[in-house]
Scaffold this motif. Structure first.
Motif, PDB file in Angstrom:
ATOM      1  N   ARG A  10     -20.369 -22.334  21.810  1.00 53.10           N
ATOM      2  CA  ARG A  10     -21.443 -22.664  20.602  1.00 53.10           C
ATOM      3  C   ARG A  10     -22.792 -23.285  21.182  1.00 53.10           C
ATOM      4  N   SER A  11     -22.990 -24.178  22.086  1.00 56.25           N
ATOM      5  CA  SER A  11     -24.523 -24.685  22.483  1.00 56.25           C
ATOM      6  C   SER A  11     -24.311 -23.982  23.841  1.00 56.25           C
ATOM      7  N   ARG A  12     -23.748 -22.860  24.429  1.00 51.57           N
ATOM      8  CA  ARG A  12     -24.249 -21.987  25.583  1.00 51.57           C
ATOM      9  C   ARG A  12     -25.059 -21.337  24.797  1.00 51.57           C
ATOM     10  N   LEU A  13     -24.337 -20.562  23.466  1.00 49.60           N
ATOM     11  CA  LEU A  13     -24.964 -19.268  22.923  1.00 49.60           C
ATOM     12  C   LEU A  13     -26.179 -19.802  22.677  1.00 49.60           C
ATOM     13  N   GLY A  14     -27.019 -20.956  22.198  1.00 48.40           N
ATOM     14  CA  GLY A  14     -28.213 -21.351  21.791  1.00 48.40           C
ATOM     15  C   GLY A  14     -28.546 -21.511  23.492  1.00 48.40           C
ATOM     16  N   ARG A  15     -28.614 -21.556  24.018  1.00 49.43           N
ATOM     17  CA  ARG A  15     -29.268 -21.786  25.198  1.00 49.43           C
ATOM     18  C   ARG A  15     -29.640 -20.128  26.142  1.00 49.43           C
ATOM     19  N   ARG A  16     -28.304 -19.475  26.374  1.00 48.90           N
ATOM     20  CA  ARG A  16     -28.215 -18.581  26.904  1.00 48.90           C
ATOM     21  C   ARG A  16     -28.749 -17.355  26.274  1.00 48.90           C
ATOM     22  N   HIS A  17     -29.447 -17.257  24.643  1.00 42.77           N
ATOM     23  CA  HIS A  17     -29.240 -16.289  24.148  1.00 42.77           C
ATOM     24  C   HIS A  17     -30.665 -16.807  23.898  1.00 42.77           C
ATOM     25  N   ALA A  18     -31.696 -17.672  24.476  1.00 42.71           N
ATOM     26  CA  ALA A  18     -32.584 -17.933  24.333  1.00 42.71           C
ATOM     27  C   ALA A  18     -32.909 -17.854  23.129  1.00 42.71           C
ATOM     28  N   LEU A  19     -32.430 -18.589  22.142  1.00 44.11           N
ATOM     29  CA  LEU A  19     -32.349 -19.001  20.418  1.00 44.11           C
ATOM     30  C   LEU A  19     -33.010 -20.122  19.899  1.00 44.11           C
ATOM     31  N   ALA A  20     -32.068 -21.542  20.978  1.00 42.88           N
ATOM     32  CA  ALA A  20     -33.207 -22.505  20.409  1.00 42.88           C
ATOM     33  C   ALA A  20     -34.462 -22.214  21.056  1.00 42.88           C
ATOM     34  N   PRO A  21     -35.331 -22.654  20.666  1.00 48.98           N
ATOM     35  CA  PRO A  21     -36.483 -22.931  20.719  1.00 48.98           C
ATOM     36  C   PRO A  21     -36.925 -23.674  22.379  1.00 48.98           C
ATOM     37  N   GLU A 284     -31.211 -29.882  20.540  1.00 48.85           N
ATOM     38  CA  GLU A 284     -32.117 -30.325  19.725  1.00 48.85           C
ATOM     39  C   GLU A 284     -31.441 -29.024  18.608  1.00 48.85           C
ATOM     40  N   PRO A 285     -31.192 -29.702  17.565  1.00 49.61           N
ATOM     41  CA  PRO A 285     -30.480 -28.708  16.351  1.00 49.61           C
ATOM     42  C   PRO A 285     -31.498 -27.570  16.057  1.00 49.61           C
ATOM     43  N   TRP A 286     -30.880 -26.041  15.687  1.00 52.75           N
ATOM     44  CA  TRP A 286     -31.389 -25.229  15.674  1.00 52.75           C
ATOM     45  C   TRP A 286     -30.970 -23.429  14.901  1.00 52.75           C
ATOM     46  N   VAL A 287     -32.224 -22.982  14.081  1.00 48.96           N
ATOM     47  CA  VAL A 287     -31.472 -22.418  12.943  1.00 48.96           C
ATOM     48  C   VAL A 287     -32.208 -21.037  14.356  1.00 48.96           C
ATOM     49  N   ALA A 288     -31.780 -19.824  13.722  1.00 50.56           N
ATOM     50  CA  ALA A 288     -31.825 -18.562  14.420  1.00 50.56           C
ATOM     51  C   ALA A 288     -31.985 -17.769  12.333  1.00 50.56           C
ATOM     52  N   LEU A 289     -32.504 -16.347  12.576  1.00 48.11           N
ATOM     53  CA  LEU A 289     -32.493 -15.349  11.861  1.00 48.11           C
ATOM     54  C   LEU A 289     -32.376 -14.087  12.531  1.00 48.11           C
ATOM     55  N   LEU A 290     -31.236 -13.389  12.819  1.00 47.42           N
ATOM     56  CA  LEU A 290     -31.222 -12.193  14.068  1.00 47.42           C
ATOM     57  C   LEU A 290     -31.187 -10.792  13.089  1.00 47.42           C
ATOM     58  N   PRO A 291     -31.398  -9.717  13.509  1.00 50.18           N
ATOM     59  CA  PRO A 291     -31.812  -8.407  12.818  1.00 50.18           C
ATOM     60  C   PRO A 291     -29.988  -7.829  12.621  1.00 50.18           C
ATOM     61  N   VAL A 292     -29.692  -6.372  11.933  1.00 47.63           N
ATOM     62  CA  VAL A 292     -28.911  -5.968  11.945  1.00 47.63           C
ATOM     63  C   VAL A 292     -28.194  -5.396  13.792  1.00 47.63           C
ATOM     64  N   LEU A 293     -27.115  -5.780  13.998  1.00 46.06           N
ATOM     65  CA  LEU A 293     -26.025  -5.631  15.331  1.00 46.06           C
ATOM     66  C   LEU A 293     -27.188  -6.515  16.756  1.00 46.06           C
ATOM     67  N   ASP A 294     -27.644  -7.493  15.949  1.00 46.09           N
ATOM     68  CA  ASP A 294     -28.245  -8.040  17.341  1.00 46.09           C
ATOM     69  C   ASP A 294     -27.212  -8.474  18.427  1.00 46.09           C
ATOM     70  N   THR A 323     -27.404  -7.824   8.986  1.00 45.29           N
ATOM     71  CA  THR A 323     -28.360  -9.084   9.569  1.00 45.29           C
ATOM     72  C   THR A 323     -28.145 -10.895   9.843  1.00 45.29           C
ATOM     73  N   THR A 324     -28.114 -11.730  10.374  1.00 44.71           N
ATOM     74  CA  THR A 324     -27.273 -12.858   9.821  1.00 44.71           C
ATOM     75  C   THR A 324     -28.250 -14.139  10.200  1.00 44.71           C
ATOM     76  N   ALA A 325     -27.611 -15.344   9.588  1.00 48.35           N
ATOM     77  CA  ALA A 325     -28.745 -16.250   9.912  1.00 48.35           C
ATOM     78  C   ALA A 325     -27.513 -16.769  10.487  1.00 48.35           C
ATOM     79  N   TRP A 326     -28.254 -18.653  10.950  1.00 47.49           N
ATOM     80  CA  TRP A 326     -27.122 -19.445  12.228  1.00 47.49           C
ATOM     81  C   TRP A 326     -28.000 -21.132  12.491  1.00 47.49           C
ATOM     82  N   VAL A 327     -27.554 -21.748  12.238  1.00 48.87           N
ATOM     83  CA  VAL A 327     -26.738 -22.911  12.344  1.00 48.87           C
ATOM     84  C   VAL A 327     -26.130 -23.539  13.545  1.00 48.87           C
ATOM     85  N   ASP A 328     -26.668 -23.783  14.312  1.00 51.85           N
ATOM     86  CA  ASP A 328     -26.286 -24.318  16.118  1.00 51.85           C
ATOM     87  C   ASP A 328     -25.371 -23.807  16.045  1.00 51.85           C
ATOM     88  N   GLY A 329     -25.541 -22.455  16.416  1.00 51.08           N
ATOM     89  CA  GLY A 329     -24.345 -21.587  16.674  1.00 51.08           C
ATOM     90  C   GLY A 329     -23.188 -21.203  15.914  1.00 51.08           C
TER      91      GLY A 329
END
Length: 408
Positions: A10-21, A284-294, A323-329
């Motif tokens: 999950r940490s890799r996801l935030g970094r590699r997917h450019a989602l963590a600010p 750092e803690p992060w959240v994301a709002l992603l669209p359909v089929l992201d 659509t999806t809402a994410w908290v820390d991966g």
């Protein structure tokens, strides 16, 4: 064999997917490369996926990358799904995933043409139709829409009903020419939430068209990119994502020197040889709002490490993510829009006050970015449907979408 726990994935996801600010990128091309490719089955997904990953971006910026700079290009490829590719990755897809789908589509079209009584030699009819469409578009450097092709070539634009619903043959020919990179979906004649492209010769769009990679090299490059973006992942994940065979995936893993790692739950995952060491530094803690089929939601077949048991609420019956809402991966909910366009987050589990407030900040940011525009979808998830706020077309989607079905 090193073990990579779900927390690290999950940490890799935030970094590699450019989602963590702290890890967001500065360009549309950068966001596309971060994900290997962006999903484009629904045109709005490209824009909203970039909004989530690019520090400062507008619709005009994304349009410029797609239609002026052309450093990202739409291409039908893995699983017969439309993606946006970084320009330099196109040859890898042309010679592997796109070619595989093109072969299947040719056989299917030929069979349908014969079954419908259009021609007794279906393959010959398809090849003649391809040449006719290509020649017509060659006379129009700015391209032609599907409707214009239909008007120009009535002998190609025959319709028949041999499976589920009427099929216009010229649309299938255009799709096949796109798969074989003769054509490309060029300038969009509609707004950013609706795709009505002017089909254009690939050489007119790119200027210089590089040769397609040999199949094995193409698959190896796609797998290398995927492992950087999504690794560690399993063989099952890769077979599904590529829409290919186990033998092709195993050969590609060998070609890139992929290294086995252990995963929670006892599965074996794979990483690039230069990417085996644990991540360093705190997240750092992060959240994301992603669209359909992201692509973050759609990147794996085995999704428990970020979905938990929520797949049935967040994916439709054909395997298409809403659509999806994410908290820390981790996915914790979905989002919809109200009647005036405001973005509303709907949680599917308890979330602490800090992340809850951060999600609301993201919802407000997206509301401002959309500026009253409402984004519809033909792939609403059960969680989205339960709120009935996002506009859904009156006609129900087909059980098996003609392009871009992502059912595992």
């Amino acid at each position: 064999m090193r073990h990579v726990p779900d927390t690290e994935r999950r940490s890799r996801l935030g970094r590699r997917h450019a989602l963590a600010p702290a890890h967001r990128v500065d360009s549309v091309a950068g966001a596309t490369r971060a994900m290997t490719v962006l999903h484009a089955t629904e045109p709005a997904t490209v824009y909203l996926s970039c909004w989530a990953r690019v520090r400062e971006v507008s619709v005009a910026t994304i349009d410029r990358a797609l239609y002026d700079d052309r450093d990202v290009v739409k291409q039908l490829a893995m699983r017969r799904t439309l993606f946006v590719f970084p320009r330099e990755l196109l040859p890898a897809a042309w010679g592997s995933a796109s070619a595989r789908v093109a072969e299947t589509e040719l056989r299917r079209m030929a069979k349908d043409v014969e079954k419908a009584g259009v021609d007794t030699d279906g393959q010959a009819w398809v090849h003649r139709s391809r040449e006719a469409v290509r020649a017509a578009i060659a006379e129009h450097p700015d391209g032609l829409t599907a409707l214009e092709v239909r008007a120009l070539l009535p002998d190609v634009a025959v319709t028949y009903d041999v499976t589920s619903g009427s099929v216009w043959n010229h649309s299938r020919i255009l799709t096949h020419l796109g798969l074989t990179h003769d054509l490309v979906r060029g300038l969009n004649t509609q707004h950013w939430r609706v795709s009505r492209p002017r089909w254009t010769l690939m050489e007119d769009w790119l200027g210089v068209v590089p040769p397609a990679s040999p199949a094995a090299e193409g698959y190896a490059e796609l797998v290398r990119r995927w492992l950087h973006s999504f690794g560690p992942g399993t063989e099952t994940d890769l077979v599904w994502w590529l829409g290919s065979t186990k033998s092709a995936v195993r050969a590609a893993l060998s070609d890139v020197g992929a290294v086995q790692v252990g995963l929670d739950g006892g599965e074996t995952g794979w990483l690039l040889p230069e990417d085996v060491e644990p991540l360093t530094g705190d997240d750092e803690p992060w959240v994301a709002l992603l669209p359909v089929l992201d692509p973050t939601v759609m990147g794996w077949k085995q999704r428990d490490f970020y979905l938990g048991s929520r797949a049935g609420e967040l994916f439709d019956r054909n395997g298409n993510a809403g659509t999806t809402a994410w908290v820390d991966g981790r996915v914790v909910g979905c989002w919809t829009q109200g009647e005036t366009g405001e973005v509303r987050v709907h949680l599917l589990e308890e979330v602490e006050d800090g992340p809850r407030r951060a999600l609301q900040v993201e919802a407000d940011r997206l509301t401002r970015w959309l500026d009253g525009q409402r984004v519809g979808t033909v792939y609403p998830s059960p969680a989205m449907k339960s709120h009935r706020e996002l506009p859904v077309p009156a006609a129900a989607p087909r059980a098996a979408p003609t392009e871009g079905s992502d059912a595992p």
